[in-house]
Design a protein around this motif. Structure first.
Motif, PDB file in Angstrom:
ATOM      1  N   TRP A 244       0.811  -1.222   0.000  1.00 54.13           N
ATOM      2  CA  TRP A 244       0.000   0.000   0.000  1.00 54.13           C
ATOM      3  C   TRP A 244       0.844   1.270   0.000  1.00 54.13           C
ATOM      4  O   TRP A 244       0.299   2.366   0.019  1.00 54.13           O
ATOM      5  N   ASN A 245       2.162   1.115   0.078  1.00 56.17           N
ATOM      6  CA  ASN A 245       3.080   2.253   0.060  1.00 56.17           C
ATOM      7  C   ASN A 245       2.743   3.272   1.163  1.00 56.17           C
ATOM      8  O   ASN A 245       2.660   4.472   0.916  1.00 56.17           O
ATOM      9  N   MET A 246       2.523   2.766   2.362  1.00 60.56           N
ATOM     10  CA  MET A 246       2.262   3.630   3.515  1.00 60.56           C
ATOM     11  C   MET A 246       2.824   2.967   4.773  1.00 60.56           C
ATOM     12  O   MET A 246       3.182   1.794   4.755  1.00 60.56           O
ATOM     13  N   THR A 247       2.898   3.746   5.846  1.00 58.88           N
ATOM     14  CA  THR A 247       3.374   3.198   7.121  1.00 58.88           C
ATOM     15  C   THR A 247       2.226   2.456   7.789  1.00 58.88           C
ATOM     16  O   THR A 247       1.058   2.620   7.430  1.00 58.88           O
ATOM     17  N   ILE A 248       2.559   1.679   8.800  1.00 57.05           N
ATOM     18  CA  ILE A 248       1.533   0.949   9.542  1.00 57.05           C
ATOM     19  C   ILE A 248       0.579   1.917  10.242  1.00 57.05           C
ATOM     20  O   ILE A 248      -0.623   1.680  10.307  1.00 57.05           O
TER      21      ILE A 248
END
Length: 122
Positions: free
Chosen positions: A78-82
């Motif tokens: 998703w190309n995002m942080t947790i």
């Protein structure tokens, strides 16, 4: 018999039968000892381990037991942080953490013959 000031019953169960029914099967990545007959709510889609807490992806299409695996998944897919995935208001069922209660209906997996087995297949 008295032990430590406490009266114990004269009959003690056969400890060999207790040990045999609770055979250590494996030790998971986090150090959890897993025994024959242990029950789990879900199976981790990354490790294949039984889990009773962890991250749910896309409303239950995927389950992730360990935080480092969850972080790697959201970064890669998703190309995002947790934290961004966890706080994404657009899709509240897309990614969340849960702890399953200790209710019989929560369990879907059991260790049988040393393997995590879907209860419906027993």
């Amino acid at each position: 018999m008295v032990f430590g000031g406490v009266r114990l019953p004269t009959y003690l169960p056969n400890l060999n039968s207790i040990i045999m029914t609770n055979k250590l099967v494996t030790i998971y990545k986090d150090g959890t000892e897993v025994f024959e007959g242990d029950m789990f709510a879900r199976e981790c889609s990354i490790t294949g381990e039984g889990m009773n807490e962890g991250w749910v992806i896309n409303g239950g299409n995927m389950y992730i037991k360990y935080e480092d695996d969850a972080k790697a998944f959201v970064e890669r897919e998703w190309n995002m942080t947790i934290d961004e995935a966890y706080n994404d208001d657009e899709d509240s069922d897309g990614f969340y953490y849960t702890e399953y209660e200790d209710f019989p209906e929560d369990y879907q997996y059991k260790i049988v013959n040393g393997k995590l087995t879907d209860i419906d297949e027993l």
